[in-house]
Write an enzyme that holds these catalytic residues in place. Structure first.
Site, mmCIF file in Angstrom:
data_model
loop_
_atom_site.group_PDB
_atom_site.id
_atom_site.type_symbol
_atom_site.label_atom_id
_atom_site.label_comp_id
_atom_site.label_asym_id
_atom_site.label_seq_id
_atom_site.Cartn_x
_atom_site.Cartn_y
_atom_site.Cartn_z
ATOM 1 N N ASP A 1 -13.244 -8.869 2.198
ATOM 2 C CA ASP A 1 -14.264 -9.911 2.307
ATOM 3 C C ASP A 1 -15.462 -9.322 3.037
ATOM 4 O O ASP A 1 -15.359 -8.265 3.661
ATOM 5 C CB ASP A 1 -13.729 -11.145 3.053
ATOM 6 N N GLU B 1 0.833 -1.206 0.000
ATOM 7 C CA GLU B 1 0.000 0.000 0.000
ATOM 8 C C GLU B 1 0.866 1.254 0.000
ATOM 9 O O GLU B 1 0.598 2.212 -0.729
ATOM 10 C CB GLU B 1 -0.915 -0.016 1.228
#
Length: 226
Positions: free
Chosen positions: A192, A11
């Site tokens: 998720d 990231e």
């Protein structure tokens, strides 16, 4: 100067790769990349995983740099049925869901809450809308545990039914920001969704998607802050 905090190398690397200029700094063992993006001063920091690492790193950040606001990006698990993988969550509040002094304080001792900055949240939503990302705003549940077991999900649903996601760093970042009176917002991409059977992606594939989108988001956010 705006600070962006992420937990993972990928990231951070994705954001640094699009900065116009940057220098790598190390302060008290924490890595920082300081430079510019869209003409604005930006500092990117890797916090590491979990509230302890995040709280320590954020304290070092604020003790050593002049920071106007903090944006915490990263990954989370969705907790609402209407969510889908790669949707984004923007915090209105953050709660440390594993904070529990209820044996002494009763119900008031369950959860430690912090208010996110609404203006920052609005700018984040504006940036994400430009990228066509679905956004959910609400309570971010933060704790030192990867929420995957049914018992964990049931506890979160019972105690924090309005929580839109669960993650592991924002609670500490929020607490440090509150102490130093620094505006903050949490932005998480969903890896998720707990209530959906078809909501899982290979994690490394997900990380590549999410890191690239985080970099694009940071660029758009800098434009929104003009």
């Amino acid at each position: 100067m705006i600070a962006v905090i992420a937990a993972m190398d990928k990231e951070v690397d994705a954001i640094v790769s699009i900065m116009e200029s940057h220098e790598h700094l190390i302060q008290s063992g924490i890595d920082f990349d300081k430079g510019t993006l869209e003409g604005k001063e930006l500092l990117v920091m890797k916090s590491g995983v979990g509230k302890g690492n995040a709280g320590m790193a954020t304290t070092i950040l604020l003790e050593n740099f002049s920071i106007d606001c903090i944006v915490n990006i990263g990954t989370a698990g969705g907790l609402q049925v209407q969510q889908n993988i790669l949707d984004a969550v923007i915090s209105t509040q953050v709660v440390q869901h594993d904070y529990d002094t209820s044996p002494v304080d009763g119900a008031d001792g369950i959860g430690l809450y912090f208010e996110a900055d609404q203006d920052l949240g609005d700018m984040c939503e504006q940036a994400l809308n430009k990228l066509g990302v679905v956004v959910h705003r609400g309570l971010v549940a933060s704790g030192d545990q990867f929420v995957a077991r049914e018992a964990q999900l049931q506890r979160l649903n019972e105690l924090f039914p309005d929580a839109v996601c669960a993650e592991m760093e924002a609670g500490a970042i929020a607490q440090v920001c509150a102490h130093y009176h620094i505006p903050f917002v949490v932005l998480r991409s969903l890896s998720d969704v707990a209530h959906s059977k078809d909501s899982h992606m290979d994690f490394m594939t997900y990380v590549e998607h999410a890191s690239s989108r985080s970099a694009s988001f940071c660029r758009e956010l800098m434009k929104c802050m003009a």
